[in-house]
Design an enzyme around this catalytic site. Structure first.
Site, PDB file in Angstrom:
ATOM      1  CD  GLU A  49     -39.898  62.402  51.802  1.00  0.00           C
ATOM      2  OE1 GLU A  49     -39.691  63.080  52.841  1.00  0.00           O
ATOM      3  OE2 GLU A  49     -39.038  62.250  50.924  1.00  0.00           O
ATOM      4  CG  PHE A 111     -27.564  55.352  48.995  1.00  0.00           C
ATOM      5  CD1 PHE A 111     -27.111  56.090  50.091  1.00  0.00           C
ATOM      6  CD2 PHE A 111     -28.279  56.017  48.008  1.00  0.00           C
ATOM      7  CE1 PHE A 111     -27.358  57.442  50.194  1.00  0.00           C
ATOM      8  CE2 PHE A 111     -28.530  57.383  48.105  1.00  0.00           C
ATOM      9  CZ  PHE A 111     -28.078  58.097  49.193  1.00  0.00           C
ATOM     10  CD  GLN A 112     -31.796  57.899  49.369  1.00  0.00           C
ATOM     11  OE1 GLN A 112     -32.310  57.672  48.283  1.00  0.00           O
ATOM     12  NE2 GLN A 112     -31.734  59.119  49.891  1.00  0.00           N
ATOM     13  CE  LYS A 161     -33.155  53.193  39.659  1.00  0.00           C
ATOM     14  NZ  LYS A 161     -33.752  54.505  39.405  1.00  0.00           N
ATOM     15  CG  MET A 478     -53.429  69.071  76.050  1.00  0.00           C
ATOM     16  SD  MET A 478     -54.908  69.686  76.875  1.00  0.00           S
ATOM     17  CE  MET A 478     -56.121  69.514  75.560  1.00  0.00           C
TER      18      MET A 478
END
Lengths: 565, 164
Positions: A49, A111-112, A161, A478
């Site tokens: 993502e 959940f999630q 949802k 760097m």
């Protein structure tokens, strides 16, 4: 006719002119993905993502349109955070859609579930939790409007949802009404008049350009402005590509790894004209000694940028395009004085030329080892003029800024503010999705590349022919440079000891891998890569302990540079 | 230097953390904050007492204005305004001190709003300095609990916030 929430969302995206979205499916966006199958919008399935958000960001930077990314709730949504923060720091217009658990479960540690509104509040221009399907179309309309107007930025819409599944009559509002959000586009004429007076009185002016020039698409006005007054012009990392670096008035980049003549010119200047720049610490170095003799004109659309870090003598709030146009109009009325000014500035330009000759950008070339700067010069020489270059973050990024001459606007995409390693590859992917026929090159280091290397799969799947140049020094270069200079060469955890076979890695994904180990192979590898269809990794085994110079040590003034010679 | 700012915001879900998060994220100081809906139920009004030099105040003002949900910011510094705060003070009221507590209440035109055999709860309203004074005078009696609302302010004169 009634539509579901997910249908309304996709219809809104279509009406906003979205043709491509980047994302990753999951439980709480499964309805959106189902309806996506019936939508004309193209979806690109990234492999992470974070990469989806960077890809949308690259798409936005290359096109100027709003980039769109979709992720599921919980871990999908939290994975977007670095991408969103990257876009926020560089003011990139984006809309990020995250799924959320159904509204009755919000707050239950479902959940999630993750509180994305809370998490992204400080890294978005604005964010929304859609709590009623009646609000959905209005919110999407507002999200796009907020993302692309004023000082652009990412807007997150968290969509539960159950709202995606609910149905409602679809009506897309034609207007946005936000009483607390009215960006000021029009520069104040009296302020502009004062600016013109200051410019006409200046004898050592420097134009200092930031990322705002690209965001406002004002490269033409900028060029005309600089040429009209014949004043030297320096760019921040974000400003690069908004003004041709090959132009005689260009001083290149200023700041920590800026050119000697740009930093000396700013330090000696009597008038600094800041255009869409925000006086970042990497630009100013020690504030107390930054442009100590200069009056400062600061043009910016965001009032919070003005007087945040430095004192400003003349603020002008407005869209750069509008302000520059008005300045050009007013300058036209002072024809004779402008002509005198151009002559009066000759000694100033000559003085800068002396600095440039004294300490030009350069490096010690080698016949045995590949110098990373040499690779950048070759890439610049062999690539198309409209090639889009992305970078990751580190030494390779600074060498690209120093040694690649950007000519056309929106051809240099890099994470300037947040400094996100792993940005370049997915950003290149997004840019290539927008411009399938242009050359898109990710210039990378071996460290940064491994932060999002899974996107090779996405490139191959969608036949996006991004060319990836890895300057491989087996170091986090760097940080190693800082350890060398400031920590007595104690290379703590910066040596990437495991040598990666990047050629095999490319091949494992179905891409092409090429390698150069000596300087005389560099050109052939680049030419072969450009001639090979599909994504290609070019690995350059470069000199391991090369440093980026000039360098202004942290806390020093920008005229106190460590120089190459 | 102390500044009192009124912030008119959309009366929407999650506005308070946008404002408070702005202060904490940018290292600005909040001494007190009070918030409630206005006569227009779609707008809430916050009163924030903050401190900082001129440069910080300018940033606070601009950063607040930048929030999408912020409709108007009014800095009352140097303006004529009415400022009121309420304090509720639960103070020991023993045999020997009950009369003294009442005298103080009387002098400050405060009110006793709850009485038990061993305590008074005093309600006092006024400028923050007045509440400070009452608290100081009651302190020797033994304050069991103290709550202050934080100040709320309104500009003086006939004009409303829209024209301020």
């Amino acid at each position: 006719m009634k539509k579901t929430g997910s249908q309304i969302l996709l219809e809104c995206l279509r009406l906003e002119g979205v043709d491509t979205v980047f994302g990753y499916p999951g439980g709480t966006v499964i309805n959106i993905y189902d309806d996506l199958m019936d939508s004309p919008i193209k979806h690109i399935l990234n492999r992470h993502e974070q990469a989806a958000v960077h890809a949308a960001d690259g798409y936005a930077r290359a096109t100027g349109k709003v980039g769109v990314a979709i992720a599921t709730s919980g871990p999908g949504a939290t994975n977007t955070v670095t991408g969103i923060a990257t876009a926020y720091m560089d003011s990139i217009p984006m809309v990020i859609i995250t799924g959320q658990v159904p509204t009755p479960l919000i707050g239950n540690d479902a959940f999630q579930e993750a509180d994305m509104i809370g998490i992204t509040r400080p890294i978005t221009k604005h964010n929304y939790l859609v709590r009623d399907i009646k609000d959905l179309a209005r919110i999407i309309k507002q999200a796009f409007y907020i993302a692309r107007t004023g000082r652009p930025g990412p807007v997150l819409v968290d969509l539960p949802k159950d709202i995606q599944m609910a149905t409602h009559k679809f009506e897309y509002p034609d207007k946005v009404e936000l009483r607390g959000y009215k960006p000021n586009y029009s520069g104040n004429s009296r302020q502009i008049e004062k600016a013109i007076k200051m410019i006409l009185a200046a004898r050592k002016p420097v134009i200092y350009v930031g990322g705002g020039a690209a965001l406002s698409n004002s490269n033409l006005e900028l060029k005309q402005f600089a040429e009209t007054i014949q004043a030297p012009l320096t760019m921040t990392l974000m400003g690069l590509s908004s003004f041709p670096n090959t132009h005689p008035l260009s001083l290149g980049m200023l700041g920590m790894h800026g050119t000697y003549h740009a930093n000396m010119a700013v330090t000696d200047s009597d008038l600094l004209i800041a255009i869409g720049a925000r006086f970042d610490d990497r630009v100013t170095g020690k504030i107390a000694t930054f442009a100590p003799h200069a009056k400062i004109i600061h043009i910016d659309i965001d009032p919070t940028s003005i007087k945040k870090n430095v004192r400003v003598d003349l603020p002008i709030v407005g869209d750069l395009k509008d302000v520059l146009k008005k300045m050009l109009e007013q300058l036209a009325e002072y024809d004779a004085q402008v002509a005198t000014l151009r002559d009066e500035l000759a000694p100033w330009r000559a003085k800068i030329e002396v600095w440039k000759k004294e300490q030009p950008l350069g490096y010690k070339s080698s016949k045995k080892e590949i110098k990373p700067q040499f690779v950048i010069e070759k890439l610049c020489e062999l690539s198309d003029e409209d090639a889009i270059i992305t970078t990751e973050v580190g030494q390779h990024q600074m060498w690209t800024a120093q040694f690649y001459d950007f000519i056309q606007p929106r051809t240099f995409l890099t994470s300037g503010g947040l400094g996100t390693m792993g940005y370049g590859l997915p950003a290149a992917l997004g840019a290539q999705a927008a411009f399938p026929t242009r050359q898109v090159i990710d210039i990378s280091g071996d460290g940064s590349f491994q932060m999002n290397s899974q996107e090779l799969a996405t490139l191959v799947q969608y036949r996006l022919p991004v060319k990836i140049a890895i300057l491989n020094n087996n170091f986090l270069g760097m940080v190693r440079q800082w350890q060398q200079l400031f920590f007595n060469r104690r290379y703590s955890q910066t040596c990437m000891e495991l040598p990666i076979d990047f050629k095999k890695l490319a091949e494992a994904y179905g891409a092409t891998g090429l390698q150069a180990t000596t300087p005389d192979e560099v050109e052939a590898v680049i030419k072969q890569a450009f001639a090979t269809p599909g994504p290609v990794i070019m690995e350059f085994k470069v000199c391991r302990e090369e440093n980026v110079l000039p360098m202004v040590p942290a806390g020093a003034g920008i005229n106190e540079m460590v120089l190459a010679s | 230097m102390k500044h009192t700012i009124s912030v008119l915001v959309e009366n929407e879900f999650g506005v308070l953390p946008r404002v408070s998060g702005l202060f904490s994220g940018r290292g600005f100081n909040i001494e007190s904050l009070s918030v409630a809906p206005t006569i227009d139920p779609t707008i809430s009004r916050m009163t924030i007492v903050t401190s900082g030099d001129e440069r910080i105040l300018e940033q606070i003002n601009k950063q607040l204005n930048k929030l999408i949900d912020v409709i108007k910011v009014i800095d009352f510094t140097g303006q004529d305004y009415t400022e009121r705060e309420m304090g509720l003070i639960k103070v020991n009221a023993e045999e020997s001190t009950r009369a003294e507590v009442l005298r103080i209440v009387d002098i400050f035109r405060a009110k006793v709003v709850d009485v038990t055999q061993s305590s008074y709860t005093v309600e006092v309203t006024g400028a923050p300095g007045k509440i400070d004074a009452v608290v100081e005078l009651l302190r020797p009696m033994g304050i069991k609990e103290l709550i202050r609302s934080g100040p709320v302010v309104l500009g003086r004169g006939a004009k409303g916030w829209k024209t301020q």
